[in-house]
Design a protein around this motif. Structure first.
Motif, mmCIF file in Angstrom:
data_model
loop_
_atom_site.group_PDB
_atom_site.id
_atom_site.type_symbol
_atom_site.label_atom_id
_atom_site.label_comp_id
_atom_site.label_asym_id
_atom_site.label_seq_id
_atom_site.Cartn_x
_atom_site.Cartn_y
_atom_site.Cartn_z
ATOM 1 N N GLY A 34 0.813 -1.204 0.000
ATOM 2 C CA GLY A 34 0.000 0.000 0.000
ATOM 3 C C GLY A 34 0.849 1.257 0.000
ATOM 4 O O GLY A 34 2.028 1.222 0.351
ATOM 5 N N THR A 49 -3.700 0.646 -2.728
ATOM 6 C CA THR A 49 -3.205 -0.655 -2.319
ATOM 7 C C THR A 49 -3.342 -1.645 -3.461
ATOM 8 O O THR A 49 -4.216 -1.500 -4.321
ATOM 9 C CB THR A 49 -3.940 -1.143 -1.055
ATOM 10 N N THR A 57 -6.696 -3.871 -7.118
ATOM 11 C CA THR A 57 -6.261 -2.592 -6.559
ATOM 12 C C THR A 57 -7.445 -1.854 -5.941
ATOM 13 O O THR A 57 -8.602 -2.070 -6.332
ATOM 14 C CB THR A 57 -5.638 -1.689 -7.632
ATOM 15 N N PRO A 103 -5.780 -6.589 -1.216
ATOM 16 C CA PRO A 103 -5.500 -5.185 -0.929
ATOM 17 C C PRO A 103 -6.348 -4.694 0.230
ATOM 18 O O PRO A 103 -7.489 -5.118 0.389
ATOM 19 C CB PRO A 103 -5.880 -4.476 -2.236
ATOM 20 N N ARG A 105 -7.171 -1.044 2.776
ATOM 21 C CA ARG A 105 -6.954 0.350 3.121
ATOM 22 C C ARG A 105 -6.788 0.557 4.622
ATOM 23 O O ARG A 105 -6.658 1.684 5.082
ATOM 24 C CB ARG A 105 -8.109 1.205 2.606
ATOM 25 N N TYR A 110 -0.897 -3.002 8.300
ATOM 26 C CA TYR A 110 0.408 -2.955 7.663
ATOM 27 C C TYR A 110 1.527 -3.100 8.693
ATOM 28 O O TYR A 110 1.567 -2.394 9.701
ATOM 29 C CB TYR A 110 0.550 -1.680 6.840
#
Length: 123
Positions: A34, A49, A57, A103, A105, A110
């Motif tokens: 990301g 991402t 994506t 992916p 957000r 992360y």
């Protein structure tokens, strides 16, 4: 995974930049990647991402249609092509990875972060 972002700089409004994020480690292709950004005085926010395979994506509404995220697993690199830049895109841009296929957000997912690269868009 260690991440190194590069490609930031000063550009006029309407211009383009391409950010790169090089990753170390043999498991790069196992990670979703990301891009996030933090403008002066603001909290960090999600930008884009990409799944581990590169086929899926997700974009923030503010960049949809202007930015494109992609990855080259053979080169252990993820890219962010930024077109039609606006002054409000000015920020430090961070790449990040998490050990999931899809992916996301969600910043808290992360696990690894690059050092950030500054993008400044002048009006």
């Amino acid at each position: 995974v260690q991440l190194q972002a590069s490609g930031g700089g000063l550009v006029q409004a309407g211009g383009s930049l391409r950010l790169s994020c090089a990753a170390s480690g043999r498991t790069f292709s196992s990670y979703a990647m990301g891009w996030f950004r933090q403008a002066p005085g603001k909290e960090r926010e999600f930008v884009a991402t990409v799944s581990w395979s590169g086929t899926s994506t997700v974009y923030a509404d503010s960049v949809k249609g202007r930015f494109t995220i992609s990855r080259d697993n053979a080169k252990n690199t993820v890219y962010l092509q930024m077109n039609s830049l606006k002054p409000e895109d000015t920020a430090v841009y961070y790449c990040a990875s998490y050990s999931g296929s899809y992916p996301s957000r969600i910043e808290a997912l992360y696990e690894h972060w690059g050092q950030g690269t500054l993008v400044t868009v002048s009006s």
